[in-house]
Design a protein around this motif. Sequence first.
Motif, short mmCIF file in Angstrom:
data_model
loop_
_atom_site.label_atom_id
_atom_site.label_comp_id
_atom_site.label_asym_id
_atom_site.label_seq_id
_atom_site.Cartn_x
_atom_site.Cartn_y
_atom_site.Cartn_z
N LEU A 14 1.45 -1.19 -0.50
CA LEU A 14 -0.14 0.25 0.09
C LEU A 14 1.05 1.38 0.38
CD1 LEU A 14 -2.71 -0.89 2.77
CD2 LEU A 14 -2.89 -0.12 -0.06
N PRO A 15 0.47 2.17 -0.49
CA PRO A 15 1.43 3.71 -0.22
C PRO A 15 0.93 4.26 1.23
CG PRO A 15 -0.82 3.65 -1.71
CD PRO A 15 -0.68 2.56 -0.82
N ALA A 16 2.21 4.81 1.35
CA ALA A 16 2.77 5.24 2.88
C ALA A 16 1.45 5.66 3.11
CB ALA A 16 4.20 6.14 2.57
N ALA A 17 1.42 6.19 4.72
CA ALA A 17 -0.31 7.07 5.33
C ALA A 17 0.21 8.26 4.69
CB ALA A 17 0.37 6.81 6.83
N GLY A 18 -0.83 8.48 4.12
CA GLY A 18 -0.98 10.32 3.90
C GLY A 18 -0.27 10.34 1.90
N THR A 19 -0.46 8.88 0.83
CA THR A 19 -0.09 9.10 -0.15
C THR A 19 -1.43 9.07 -0.37
OG1 THR A 19 2.38 8.33 0.40
CG2 THR A 19 1.35 8.19 -1.85
N PRO A 20 -1.60 10.75 -1.71
CA PRO A 20 -2.51 9.99 -2.46
C PRO A 20 -2.43 8.50 -2.61
CG PRO A 20 -1.23 11.82 -3.20
CD PRO A 20 -0.93 10.82 -2.18
N ALA A 21 -4.33 7.95 -3.82
CA ALA A 21 -4.58 6.73 -3.39
C ALA A 21 -4.66 6.47 -4.31
CB ALA A 21 -5.98 5.96 -3.33
N GLY A 22 -4.18 7.30 -5.44
CA GLY A 22 -4.29 7.43 -6.88
C GLY A 22 -3.13 8.67 -7.16
N PRO A 247 -10.91 6.65 -5.03
CA PRO A 247 -10.40 7.57 -4.51
C PRO A 247 -11.08 8.97 -4.63
CG PRO A 247 -9.26 7.40 -6.77
CD PRO A 247 -10.31 6.63 -6.42
N PHE A 248 -11.15 9.68 -3.35
CA PHE A 248 -11.74 10.58 -3.35
C PHE A 248 -10.08 11.86 -2.72
CE2 PHE A 248 -15.63 8.33 -4.00
CZ PHE A 248 -16.04 9.07 -4.69
N ASP A 249 -10.65 13.21 -3.04
CA ASP A 249 -9.25 14.38 -1.98
C ASP A 249 -10.85 14.56 -1.29
OD1 ASP A 249 -7.44 13.88 -3.71
OD2 ASP A 249 -8.09 15.85 -4.77
#
Length: 488
Positions: A14-22, A247-249
């Motif tokens: 998974l991306p690191a914490a805080g990295t956008p999902a896409g 993925p949402f902002d």
Amino acid sequence: MTATTTRYPAAQPLPAAGTPAGPSDLSARFTASALATDSRVTPNADFDTWFAEHRRTNRFEVTQIPFGELVGWRFRPEDGNLVHDSGGFFSVTGLEVMTDRPGPGGWSQPILDQPEIGVLGILVKEFDGILHCLMQAKMEPGNPDTVQLSPTVQATRSNYTGLHGGRRTDFLDYFLAPERRVLVDSLQSEQGSWFLTKRNRNVLVEVTAEVPEHANYRWLTIGQIHRLLAHDNVVNMDTRTVLACVPFDAPGADVPARRPGTPDAYRAALRHSLSGRAPARHGTGQLLGWITEAKARHTFHRRTLPLAAVPGWRRTETEIAHEEGKHFTVIAADVRADTREVTRWTQPLLAPVERGVVAFLARNIDGVLHLLAHAKTEAGLLDVCELAPTVQCLPVNYRDREQPRYLDVVLAAPPGAVRFDSVLAEEGGRFHHADNRYLIVEVGDEVPLADDPDYHWMTARQLMELAQHSRYVNVQARSLLASLHTTW
């Protein structure tokens, strides 16, 4: 009896914490669609009229019948399993489960066995610079209100390969074409208590060319779909699970509240929770370690049984039911539906004995909204356990033993603490009138922050990132994640 051996594949990175999902532009496009609560393409008033007309005028009949009147289905003599003559679709078999968890650590039950992977697909296209989703008014035999808002394509492999002998699934080619532009694509589990290792492909495909019009379909923004989630039994389970993979902002501070009376402190905490920039109680690496430990900490063994040999369950001419009236029954139905690929058929359906309760507890921790997730073991999950809501149960199953943890908190919540509350149905193609009361309840000091081996607090962003990967977030939690976005 056939023994089954479960092998657990390694967790996906998974991306690191805080990295956008896409990609940030993709998240921004989805967020813009979620903020668009109306559209000139299909204005809300026009949609409401169109949808109500579909429910009123289309001729659908679903009648319970004796098992002996099923066409193409039979109880197999050698094991009593309920199977289709073609060998496709699904079967009803028995399952024995043994764990070392407290309470009923072992049990046996009927379960639906459908090993094929289906497609839950939403076609998206830009109108006026905003992504719109092509949504279907679809009849399913088990839906409480028959017609619900479904993805563009919602089909098992047996259906989309034509095993039913009916017409081809509308718009299917958009999801099978090799040159398609895929925005979201994830294999996700279904109800682990009722399905044996069932998964579906959750996918969004973008098009730019003209799409043929169809009387049963309308283009809606994600914000319009979110509006409908506040209404009981309108948005079906398959739509909710696909939207949960998007993925949402975080919305801006100037976005108006969608529900009057939503506290500003809750909305600010949710924005921080979705942003990924605010501090979380646990980092993503810690959460992944917790999930892995939860899967490895307990023993879990299961094996299939002949349906005729499942203890504690009885079969009559019209149902397979638990001797104490708990859990669910299996029934047979005769279905007539003019708008389906096949206009008449019979099939088994699983019918829960009562409405369930599914809820996330939410708490503002240092200005960031956190959700209390449960690492829940379910009999049919491919990977032993997945992240579930804080509470997920049929209360009747606990009438003579200790009730699930936090159920009393959910049921006693004052109206001012409830951020989401709707009755939403589960998958109507296999389940009959299976709906749950879905809630998001904000709590304070009455629920401690101290972590339990089976429960952890996590941000909305962390749950959203995990939902974009397989075998982390169960279908009930995905329904609530989709619903959480309506509380902006």
